[in-house]
Design an enzyme around this catalytic site. Sequence first.
Site: not given
Ligand code: 13P
Length: 257
Positions: A13-15, A99, A101, A171, A177, A217, A238-239
Amino acid sequence: MNRKYRKTIIAGNWKMNKLPSEARSFVDELRSLLPKTKTCDTALCVPYPIIPNVARAIKDSRISFGAQDVSLHDSGAYTGEVNAAMLTDLGCRYCIVGHSERRQYHGETDSEVNTKVHNLLNVGIIPIICVGESLEQREKELTLEYIDYQVKAALAGVEPKEVKRCVIAYEPIWAIGTGKTATAEQAEEVCCAIRAVIRGMFDARVARSVSILYGGSMNAKNCDELLAQPDIDGGLIGGASLKAPDFARIVAGTAQE
Ligand code: 13P
């Protein structure tokens, strides 16, 4: 993981990161690093304007791609929105929905998540449905109750054969994050509980065929232990999905038996 009954999936997930012009070099690097044999479905869920670039770059590879959200509406006067038909026309295989967010910053409700799940299934896109508790809910021991509610709300009115195509991503909000990963035991407990909720709503056959991912994470260092759990069928990253070597290492983590 349990490959007998369901797919293993590693989805990035590149966000809101990277530029369309950066897609090609990322994908080229990732392709060069991915294990030679396929042990999972590898996908990149990227911002809308980057989708065509990723689609071109992954051609003739085994990487698939998807979006990070979809409109509630089918078409019409909804300025700024992107509907499910557009995503399918672009060739998206997956789309993330619900998600945390989007729930937190855009007020997305469980009923909206459910509408989006239906919209995606109607056009043949696999929804990756995110659920997860806040730190406060975990500390008050409300995690399993809340997850039960979120899963039931997201899958309301979905036919059993369509549920089998859905992916659930657990999640925990406190792990996203933050560098604070759920332990393998914590993640397995909730993923196993999610499967039990699906079993209760539908039946054991449906429950055992749904892929349940962990996200929060997850990285090149902690992926092996998480992926070794019986009810964790992959990761939503994510990251670590922004760095090709790290993402490729997580994909390689699915090679374990
Ligand atoms: P991180 O891997 O950066 O914690 O993000 C997880 C995420 O929200 C994937 O959708």
